[in-house]
Scaffold this motif. Structure first.
Motif, PDB file in Angstrom:
ATOM      1  N   GLU A  58       9.969  99.699 -27.892  1.00 23.54           N
ATOM      2  CA  GLU A  58       8.669  99.079 -28.179  1.00 23.54           C
ATOM      3  C   GLU A  58       7.709 100.092 -28.800  1.00 23.54           C
ATOM      4  O   GLU A  58       6.945  99.755 -29.714  1.00 23.54           O
ATOM      5  CB  GLU A  58       8.072  98.522 -26.883  1.00 23.54           C
ATOM      6  CG  GLU A  58       6.791  97.730 -27.075  1.00 23.54           C
ATOM      7  CD  GLU A  58       6.976  96.508 -27.942  1.00 23.54           C
ATOM      8  OE1 GLU A  58       6.048  96.188 -28.716  1.00 23.54           O
ATOM      9  OE2 GLU A  58       8.051  95.875 -27.865  1.00 23.54           O
ATOM     10  N   LYS A  59       7.764 101.332 -28.334  1.00 23.43           N
ATOM     11  CA  LYS A  59       6.900 102.372 -28.897  1.00 23.43           C
ATOM     12  C   LYS A  59       7.260 102.641 -30.354  1.00 23.43           C
ATOM     13  O   LYS A  59       6.382 102.859 -31.194  1.00 23.43           O
ATOM     14  CB  LYS A  59       7.031 103.653 -28.063  1.00 23.43           C
ATOM     15  CG  LYS A  59       6.076 104.760 -28.489  1.00 23.43           C
ATOM     16  CD  LYS A  59       6.219 105.987 -27.595  1.00 23.43           C
ATOM     17  CE  LYS A  59       5.773 105.700 -26.182  1.00 23.43           C
ATOM     18  NZ  LYS A  59       5.805 106.927 -25.336  1.00 23.43           N
ATOM     19  N   CYS A  60       8.544 102.615 -30.666  1.00 26.70           N
ATOM     20  CA  CYS A  60       8.976 102.807 -32.057  1.00 26.70           C
ATOM     21  C   CYS A  60       8.522 101.647 -32.937  1.00 26.70           C
ATOM     22  O   CYS A  60       7.972 101.848 -34.032  1.00 26.70           O
ATOM     23  CB  CYS A  60      10.494 102.945 -32.126  1.00 26.70           C
ATOM     24  SG  CYS A  60      11.182 104.360 -31.237  1.00 26.70           S
ATOM     25  N   VAL A  61       8.751 100.428 -32.465  1.00 27.55           N
ATOM     26  CA  VAL A  61       8.416  99.238 -33.240  1.00 27.55           C
ATOM     27  C   VAL A  61       6.910  99.135 -33.465  1.00 27.55           C
ATOM     28  O   VAL A  61       6.456  98.605 -34.487  1.00 27.55           O
ATOM     29  CB  VAL A  61       8.953  97.975 -32.527  1.00 27.55           C
ATOM     30  CG1 VAL A  61       8.493  96.703 -33.218  1.00 27.55           C
ATOM     31  CG2 VAL A  61      10.481  98.016 -32.472  1.00 27.55           C
ATOM     32  N   ARG A  62       6.142  99.673 -32.544  1.00 22.63           N
ATOM     33  CA  ARG A  62       4.682  99.646 -32.666  1.00 22.63           C
ATOM     34  C   ARG A  62       4.202 100.328 -33.943  1.00 22.63           C
ATOM     35  O   ARG A  62       3.143  99.994 -34.480  1.00 22.63           O
ATOM     36  CB  ARG A  62       4.068 100.333 -31.438  1.00 22.63           C
ATOM     37  CG  ARG A  62       2.560 100.212 -31.311  1.00 22.63           C
ATOM     38  CD  ARG A  62       2.098 100.865 -30.015  1.00 22.63           C
ATOM     39  NE  ARG A  62       2.397 102.291 -29.982  1.00 22.63           N
ATOM     40  CZ  ARG A  62       2.210 103.068 -28.921  1.00 22.63           C
ATOM     41  NH1 ARG A  62       1.752 102.547 -27.793  1.00 22.63           N
ATOM     42  NH2 ARG A  62       2.491 104.359 -28.979  1.00 22.63           N
ATOM     43  N   ASP A  63       4.997 101.256 -34.480  1.00 18.72           N
ATOM     44  CA  ASP A  63       4.610 101.940 -35.713  1.00 18.72           C
ATOM     45  C   ASP A  63       4.505 100.984 -36.893  1.00 18.72           C
ATOM     46  O   ASP A  63       3.850 101.307 -37.895  1.00 18.72           O
ATOM     47  CB  ASP A  63       5.629 103.038 -36.051  1.00 18.72           C
ATOM     48  CG  ASP A  63       5.477 104.275 -35.175  1.00 18.72           C
ATOM     49  OD1 ASP A  63       4.503 104.345 -34.417  1.00 18.72           O
ATOM     50  OD2 ASP A  63       6.338 105.162 -35.264  1.00 18.72           O
TER      51      ASP A  63
END
Length: 354
Positions: free
Chosen positions: A299-304
């Motif tokens: 989720e932290k990656c996709v938030r980019d």
């Protein structure tokens, strides 16, 4: 060169993706950007690492080898305007380099990510399973988390014939297969337009290194670095490394990739460790994360992709083949840090012709 290094370097160099079986080095593909422009996807992070929206073109400065460059185009992608931005997410489950005992946890965490928010994903997602047999990619991306979870359930990762404990030769083969799989993925994604966030769930492949490489080995590795870097850029890939081992991974191994983060500007500086997963992720502008809570890391990656900026510039002509251009993007607003590609390899105009 002699000793154990000479044997596995020879095997690895022969199998490197950028090397033809006859031993000739294949040239890197020409840049994909029109008119020689370089396109940068830039995430503006605040001090907590959260992407910030609402910036303007005048807030950014692009430096190429420390020289300011004119920004030729600018686009702000925010959550409200992301429809049609062409972003896709690729989740790669690395069963070759991850402890078999951790694979059930990894699969469960991915399932959790896919089924959140009513299983309706913000971005199209595709899944790749990387095993001894190679990289098995899902044909089509989907925003249906339930369908993706069903696809994952149907593909068993199985036991590996190349566990992490097989020593030098096993490490060499895992390394070679991992780089080859990433090259295959980049070539596949190059046929699809848009930006791709490739999230490789793995502790990484072996960071092999040697101090006694010969000139031929250095040249081979250097050309592989150039070719793979160019392929990832042409495919619009931002690579992310998510280590699912969490606290089980020794601290020394967790940070060992950092010794290879300096740009490789010449063959004499090339080491196999420069092709490590975390190294490549850092150079493409991705994140290097470690936690057994894989779902939150994805989720932290996709938030980019929820808030970022697309900038382009025309670099000065390359002074020679495989000339390294170090890229730095500065943001005028205090406390914001740019996350983007660290550089690229330029080619003289004549060498861009197929």
């Amino acid at each position: 060169m002699s000793g154990p290094y000479s044997a596995w370097i020879g095997i690895f160099a022969f199998c490197l993706p950028g090397v033809a079986q006859q031993g000739a080095i294949q040239p890197a593909p020409p840049p994909a950007e029109a008119d020689g422009r370089i396109i940068l996807n830039v995430v503006a992070n605040d001090k907590s690492g959260k992407p910030v929206a609402g910036l303007q073109q005048q807030d950014f400065t692009i430096l190429d080898n420390k020289h300011p460059q004119k920004i030729l185009s600018f686009q702000a992608i925010a959550e409200a305007t992301r429809t049609g931005s062409g972003v896709q997410v690729v989740l790669v489950v690395d069963a070759l380099n991850t402890w078999f005992t951790k694979m059930a946890l990894v699969r469960g965490q991915i399932d959790r990510f896919l089924r959140q928010d009513g299983s309706r994903l913000a971005w199209p997602v595709s899944i790749g399973i990387f095993t001894d047999a190679g990289l098995d990619m899902q044909p089509n991306a989907s925003r249906d988390g339930n369908a993706l979870a069903a696809y994952l359930d149907q593909h068993e990762t199985g036991l590996r014939t190349l566990p992490r404990s097989t020593g030098y030769y096993g490490a060499v083969e895992r390394n070679e297969r991992s780089i080859w799989a990433l090259e295959q993925l980049a070539d596949k994604e190059a046929n699809r337009p848009g930006r791709k966030l490739v999230i490789w769930i793995s502790p990484g492949w072996p960071l092999l290194s040697a101090t006694d490489l010969g000139a031929k080995d250095e040249k081979t590795i250097f050309h592989t670095i150039v070719a793979l870097s160019t392929r990832l850029r042409n495919a619009g890939i931002t690579l992310y490394a998510v280590n699912p081992l969490g606290s089980l991974e020794p601290v020394g191994r967790t940070f060992s990739y950092q010794q290879f983060l300096k740009p490789v500007t010449a063959p004499t500086r090339a080491r196999i460790g420069d092709l490590g997963l975390q190294v490549l992720a850092s150079h493409t502008g991705g994140r290097v994360l470690k936690s057994s809570d894989v779902a939150s890391q994805i989720e932290k990656c996709v938030r980019d992709a929820n808030a970022y900026y697309v900038l382009s510039f025309a670099p000065p002509p390359a002074v020679g083949p495989n000339y390294y251009n170090a890229i730095e993007v500065k943001i005028a607003q205090h406390g914001l840090k740019a996350q983007t590609r660290s550089g690229f390899y330029g080619q003289p105009v004549a060498s861009r012709t197929p």
